[in-house]
Design an enzyme around this catalytic site. Structure first.
Site, short mmCIF file in Angstrom:
data_model
loop_
_atom_site.label_atom_id
_atom_site.label_comp_id
_atom_site.label_asym_id
_atom_site.label_seq_id
_atom_site.Cartn_x
_atom_site.Cartn_y
_atom_site.Cartn_z
N ASP A 126 0.77 -1.25 0.00
CA ASP A 126 0.00 0.00 0.00
C ASP A 126 0.81 1.30 0.00
O ASP A 126 0.46 2.25 0.70
CB ASP A 126 -0.96 0.02 1.19
N LYS B 198 -7.57 -3.88 -2.54
CA LYS B 198 -8.20 -4.45 -1.36
C LYS B 198 -8.87 -3.38 -0.52
O LYS B 198 -8.58 -2.19 -0.67
CB LYS B 198 -7.17 -5.20 -0.50
N CYS C 243 -2.25 -2.28 8.21
CA CYS C 243 -2.06 -3.29 7.16
C CYS C 243 -0.84 -4.17 7.39
O CYS C 243 -0.88 -5.38 7.13
CB CYS C 243 -2.00 -2.61 5.79
#
Length: 197
Positions: free
Chosen positions: A18, A78, A111
């Site tokens: 990310d 996601k 995350c």
């Protein structure tokens, strides 16, 4: 034999979590984190280690930053915090279920933490690259890294990972790898945390 956390190129995967445009101004040391992750990606390519890339809600948070150098990778979109989505599980299976993961990206307490827990529960060894992981809050970063170490993840650095993977100056790709290590990793504020570990 006790697990010591030795990294090898075989059965290892690099996970890039990310590193997207909207985080650029919010994540502490963002540029340095991405620079270190980019070096890991370059080293992985030289050494034949596969890489998997995710993006958290790219519609709102934008694409992966260009300076990561990951334009050739498929970005798995996601909404859950963990990288371990159905698509990523399929990719891991296609790679014959690697046993070790090198993990970098953002954010440490979200995350990165959720991905680490999922990987550990799947029986994988997790190596979190502390100078390639950050958060908006350095308090969150500190406590996330400490918590993940308690859970069984190994904390390491960009250069530590690269040298462990090569293991010997006689490695056939050492000269290429050496070019990635010409300059030390940029400061990412980790020394302030040292007494906490």
């Amino acid at each position: 034999m006790a697990a010591v956390g030795r990294l090898m190129t075989r059965d290892t995967v690099l996970l890039l979590c990310d590193m997207q445009e909207k985080f650029r101004t919010n994540i502490v040391h963002f540029g340095s984190i991405v620079s270190n992750a980019a070096r890991l990606l370059q080293a992985s390519r030289i050494l034949g280690i596969p890489s998997i890339l995710t993006e958290q809600y790219p519609k709102g948070l934008g694409p992966t930053v260009l300076e990561l150098g990951a334009a050739d990778l498929t970005a798995h979109s996601k909404t859950q915090f963990s990288m371990i989505t159905e698509e990523v599980i399929k990719e891991l299976l296609a790679l014959r279920s690697p046993k070790k993961a090198i993990l970098c990206g953002i954010e440490a307490q979200a995350c990165i933490a959720c991905t680490t827990f999922d990987l550990l529960e799947r029986g994988m060894e997790v190596h979190i690259v502390a100078d390639a992981v950050s958060s908006r809050s350095q308090t969150d970063r500190l406590f996330a890294l400490s918590r993940l170490k308690q859970s069984g993840a190994y904390l390491t650095t960009t250069e530590g990972v690269i040298l462990q993977l090569v293991q010997d100056a006689r490695h056939p790709n050492f000269k290429e790898i050496q070019k990635l290590l010409t300059h030390p990793s940029p400061d990412t504020g980790l020394l302030a945390f040292f007494s906490s570990f």
